[in-house]
Each structure stands twice: as C-alpha cells, then as structure tokens.
Enzyme design. Structure first.
Site, mmCIF file in Angstrom:
data_model
loop_
_atom_site.group_PDB
_atom_site.id
_atom_site.type_symbol
_atom_site.label_atom_id
_atom_site.label_comp_id
_atom_site.label_asym_id
_atom_site.label_seq_id
_atom_site.Cartn_x
_atom_site.Cartn_y
_atom_site.Cartn_z
ATOM 1 N N GLU A 277 7.011 57.984 42.354
ATOM 2 C CA GLU A 277 7.113 59.326 42.944
ATOM 3 C C GLU A 277 7.283 59.239 44.460
ATOM 4 O O GLU A 277 8.029 60.025 45.046
ATOM 5 C CB GLU A 277 5.894 60.187 42.574
ATOM 6 C CG GLU A 277 5.749 60.496 41.087
ATOM 7 C CD GLU A 277 6.979 61.129 40.442
ATOM 8 O OE1 GLU A 277 7.784 61.752 41.144
ATOM 9 O OE2 GLU A 277 7.149 60.959 39.211
ATOM 10 N N CYS B 133 17.467 49.502 45.744
ATOM 11 C CA CYS B 133 16.635 50.630 46.181
ATOM 12 C C CYS B 133 15.942 50.284 47.498
ATOM 13 O O CYS B 133 15.834 51.125 48.393
ATOM 14 C CB CYS B 133 15.615 50.986 45.109
ATOM 15 S SG CYS B 133 16.366 51.737 43.661
#
Lengths: 446, 181
Positions: free
Chosen positions: B133, B170
């Site tokens: 998250e 990422c």
C-alpha cells in the site's frame, strides 16, 4: 498487449465510481468515470473504450438502455452490467442483449480481477484476429494487380525488385490506378511483411490532425487529448508506412517529415520522450512532385529523400488490353464475396468497356462490375447493367441521396457489414456511417 | 532538507513486538525513518451494521487527523474487517501518488479460512500488505513480476506467493522521484 485496456465506469453513486476508479488505476488500466448514461454517451463520442462497467439502476436512462445504445455505437465494446439488486429477469435480459457479464455489488475483489482479466484477454484475441484478417485481406488485395500489358508487367517487375530493399518509394499515377495496391504488394513481398503496413491519407487531415496522427500525442497535449495515443510512425515499427497524397502536406509538415526520415525518431505531440521506430516509407501522389519542387511548393531535400525509386502506374486507358482480364477477375471476386454463382459478361458489354476512357481508372471499372453484379440478372452482365450502356441516361438522373445509399450498401456488402472496415473504405468515421445506415434504412440480410 | 519520514499508525490491537517487526521491514525496504504511533480511535462511526464491516474510504480520509506528527507517508494499520462500497472486502487501499494508505490484518489471519493460527505467516502477510500500500502512495501501480511486492493480490495465497520487496523495475521507478537516498 501493446495498448492499455481502457475502462469506463458508469454509476450514479460517487463512492462506487471512486472505488472502482482507484482500483483499476492501481491495476494499470486507463479509466474514466461517468455519473449517468448521458455523460457516458458523451465520453463515448470522444473516444472508444474497451470495457464498460455500467450500473443497471440509474436515474434517467438505465444500464440496460445504455447498453443497447453502446451496442449500436460500437459492437466491439465489452459491457459488464452491475447491480446492487440481483434479479434473474434483468440478468437474463442483459445477457440476451449481448452483455459480456452481469455482476452483483459488492464484488469479491478476486472475481472482479478475474472478470476484467478475462475480458482483456478476449479483447487481445479479437485484436489479434482482426490483425490476421487484415493481413489476409492485404494478401488478397495484392492479387488485384492484374494485367499482361507491357506497362503493368513493368510495374510488377519494379515491385519485385524494390520489395527486398529498404529504399523509399514514390508511387505516381492517376486517381484509381491502384497506388495503394502497389504499396501493399511491395510490403507483402518484403521482409517486413510480418509487421504492420500502416496507411495514412495525408490529404484527408488538417496539419494539426496529421501531426498528431503521425507522431501520436500525450494526454493533455491539446483539448480532447484525454489519453496518450500512439502515432502512425510508432505503429509502423518494423513494418511499412504508406503516405498517400503526400503532395498535400504543408511546408511545416514537410520539415517534420524530413527530420523523422533522417533520424527515424520523433517526439509525440505534447511529449518530451524521444521515440525510435524502424519503418520503411512508401508515398503516393497523383501530382507532379518534380514540378512542385521547381515552383517551390515541395521541398527538394524531402523529394530526393522520398524518391529513391519511382513506380509510375499507367492509366487504364493506356492498357485497354488488360480490361478483359480485370473484368473476369472482378466478376470472380465479387461473385465469391456475395456467395453467388460465377456469371459471365455479354460480348457487347465487354466491347463497350474496352472502348471506355475510364477517368476513374481500375477503381471505376471495379465499381462498375460490382454494381452490375448487384443489379444484374444473376446470369451475365449485360450492357444495360453498366452505367455506360443503354441505361446511362436513366442512371444519370439518380439523386445524390440514391447514389449515396447504393454506394454505402455496396461497401457494407463488400465488407460483410463490418462497420469499422466499411467506414474506413468510405473514409468516414463509424458514427457517420451508423447515421447514414439509419437515414437510408439499410438492413443486413440474414 | 527536511528528513523524510513514514508513520506506521497502529489503529488496532497489535503487540509492540509485531509492530516493531513491521516498521523494521518497511524501514529496510524504503530506506527511510519509520515512526510507529499507536492510537485507539472510536471506530463505531465507521461501522456499517448491514455489512458488519468498517468503511475503508472514510477511514482512509480520516487517519491524518489521528496523528500530530509531520510525515511524508502515513499508513494506518487496522485489525478490523475493511470494505469499500463496491467490493466485498479489502486488504488495504491507498491514495495513488499521495500520502495516505490503510491496511488491515483481519483477512490475513489463517483462522478466518479454517486453518491453524500462524503468527509468523500473519506477520509476513501484514508486512507485504503495508509495503504494497505504501508503494501505491509512491505512485506505483500493480506489477506483473511474480515475486514483486507490488503484484496484485486478491486472496491470501497470492500474498504468500509474492516476496516482501520491490522488483528492480518498481524500485527504479520510485528512486527517480523518491524519498530514497
């Protein structure tokens, strides 16, 4: 998948819209949301979406009606109906109307994820299928280069020798002589044949539209640029780009084009990232580019960059001996596509065709044969079935509307009522074509 | 230059050792200071009796009011069952490319699926969910790399399959505009 899947969420509840919007953005999709069916239809006029999730119960137009409207605009869009109140009747109705699926809120995240992934997979398969069909059509259309005259044999020899190289080619010839067919033939016989052939009709676009069409644009580059879009040069990577009516491009676009041809790299409109693409360029024009260079309306450096090889296609009147072969070819082509028995042509009609001037060249001849098969007796093409024959006077009083209706009908038949391909052939957008179909009450025969 | 800081805001019943391990893992992954704060808010206004769950959208908007510290990123960790209107449940959610996120350990517990309690597994799932998250708050979307912590997970077994760390792609994405040194 080359392009991102685009999703439109239609729900009157803001919290639902926001949740789904967030969920799909995190999943890497391109997403927009509409609070009602009217807004959704407005967005659909601006762009196509791959998947639409529509709530069934909304004030004003409900989800089922919206779905029907969407189907009439774009049959390729996948529509998923959502509801908070499941009922077998509405589910059955939605699926009967062609909805992809029907889901009850709240969804299990895993179910939603699978649903969208499966829909995306179906879209990928359909796109692949379309691309393959397009390739088959390309190969079929190459067969339309028919003839035994010295002039056309010379063109075919040129195609063969130039296909294996990477040289730029300018194809010249009057309108309707088959310049795009020659470009397709070069591509289909080249080492680039497994990559796309991308056609751009430069004359049909304004300068700014052509710029965005060729180079693509980034989201927000101009009003209406709500998504990033690949340009034609980018799409032609590995393949060939065919620039039709090259003589119509503006001086500014001539400079841009020259730069791209020299560097094989460009930047999307509104972007700053250099994009490299490996393409071969083939151009076509029915104008005298050398004369335009002389009077200063076409850049000399661009002309020489494009004109490595020139293939000039003779007008049909200069190769009248090819007419019988072409006539037989088109009869066969259209009888097969209309699922009819092969028919013949009466000698008087053929004789007339051989003497005709054909200002619209092979395209005009092809249209004549197609029309004659549609309106004829199903056994042979008679002189009176041809607009240049005994009934010329009668057909000349046909109104513009009647002509348009007939022509659209023929094109739809030719492309088996594939709206996208028919619209492309008619050089109009799909919405215009749908409006014409409605206006003339054209219906597909079962 | 102001020091970048992540706050792990405990809004549920977690023991301190558990929270320390979560904050340590986050600190290792995002290479910045992670401060753990505990608060005991009244969650009853966020409870939906019809669904017997807590409203994730409203909690995501509210948690900034439950800390007085300054932060770069804030993640609220809950032990209750969270939902958003359109989904049956969520493990967590975040404002993409912004500052706030929430996560819940409720559906990460083995007992919920009729299996034996496994504290180690619960801890590793919670760490993955919190790092995931927070990744969204750094602007990362779901990643297709099997081992990447940013891979989408819609059920717990999927969480178990992925790793605790960002993949190189990422990582390079957040390093280009990041709190990382």
């Amino acid at each position: 998948m080359a392009d991102k899947i685009s999703i439109l969420i239609v729900d009157d509840e803001e919290s639902v819209r926001d949740s789904l919007l967030n969920w799909f953005i995190e999943d890497g999709y391109e997403v927009e949301a509409a609070g009602n069916a009217k807004r959704a239809l407005q967005l659909l006029e601006e762009k196509d979406f791959n998947i639409i999730l529509a709530d069934i119960k909304m004030p004003g137009m409900d989800g089922l009606e919206l779905h029907r409207r969407i189907r009439s605009l774009n049959r390729d869009t996948i529509v998923i109906i959502m509801t908070a109140f499941a009922s077998v009747e509405t589910a059955v109705q939605a699926l009967k109307d062609g909805a992809y699926d029907y889901v009850t809120k709240p969804f299990d995240p895993d179910d939603l994820s699978h649903l969208i992934r499966n829909a995306a997979h179906q879209i990928a398969l359909r796109n692949e299928n379309e691309a393959l069909k397009e390739r088959v059509t390309t190969l079929e259309e190459v067969d339309d280069l028919i003839g035994q005259s010295e002039a056309i044999v010379r063109v075919l020899q040129q195609i063969e020798s130039v296909a294996q190289s990477n040289a730029s080619v300018i194809i010249t010839g009057e309108s309707g002589t088959g310049k795009e067919l020659v470009a397709r033939a070069i591509h289909a016989n080249s080492a680039r044949r497994y990559f796309p052939l991308i056609s751009v009709h430069c004359g049909a676009l304004t300068e700014s539209l052509l710029e965005s069409e060729l180079f693509g644009h980034e989201k927000g580059a101009f009003t209406g640029a709500t998504f990033n879009r690949k340009g034609r040069f980018e799409m032609a990577d590995g393949g060939t780009i065919f620039l039709d009516e090259i003589a119509t491009i503006s001086p500014k676009m001539q400079i841009e084009l020259l730069r791209v041809l020299e560097t094989k790299s460009f930047v999307r409109v509104g972007g700053n990232r250099e994009i490299v693409s490996d393409f071969r360029v083939i151009c076509a024009t029915n104008r005298d580019l050398a004369a335009m260079v002389k009077n200063g309306t076409f850049r000399e450096d661009l002309y020489y960059r494009l004109n490595v090889v020139n293939i000039d296609i003779p007008p049909l009147r200069e190769r009248a001996e090819d007419i019988p072969l072409l006539v037989n070819h088109f009869i066969r082509k259209y009888c097969i596509s209309m699922s009819r028995d092969l028919i013949t042509i009466e000698p008087a009609a053929l004789k007339h065709l051989e003497k005709f001037e054909f200002p619209g060249n092979v395209r005009e001849l092809e249209n004549m044969i197609e029309r004659a098969i549609v309106i004829g007796n199903g056994r042979e093409i008679r002189l009176k079935d041809l607009p240049l024959g005994a009934e010329t006077a009668e057909s000349s009083v046909e109104s513009l509307d009647e002509l348009e209706k007939r022509h659209i009908g023929q094109i739809l038949l030719k492309y088996n009522w594939n709206i996208s391909r028919s619209a492309r052939a008619l050089n109009v957008d799909r919405v215009t074509l749908y409006n014409k179909i409605k206006k003339y009450d054209l219906k597909q025969k079962e | 230059m102001e020091e970048k800081k992540i706050i792990l805001l405990s809004c549920g019943s977690f023991d301190r050792g558990f929270l320390k391990k979560v904050s340590g893992a986050v600190e290792d992954e995002y290479r910045c200071k992670v401060l753990t704060e505990e608060c005991h808010p009244d969650l009853s206004p966020y409870y939906n009796p019809a669904r017997r769950q807590y409203d994730g959208d409203r909690l995501l908007n509210r948690i900034p009011e439950w800390t007085s510290s300054g932060y770069s990123k804030l993640i609220g960790l809950f032990s209750v069952d969270l939902y958003i209107p359109v989904l049956s449940h969520i493990f967590g959610q975040a404002f993409l490319g912004r500052q706030t996120a929430i996560a819940s350990s409720f559906r990460l517990r083995n007992e919920l699926y009729g299996l034996k309690q496994d504290d180690g597994l619960l801890q590793s799932r919670t760490i993955k969910e919190v790092i995931h998250e927070l990744g969204h708050t750094f602007g990362l979307v779901h990643c297709h790399t099997l081992s990447c912590v940013m891979r989408s997970s819609t059920y717990v077994e999927e969480i178990d399959l992925k790793g605790m760390a960002l993949c190189s792609t990422c990582r390079s994405l957040i390093e280009s505009d990041s709190i990382l040194p």
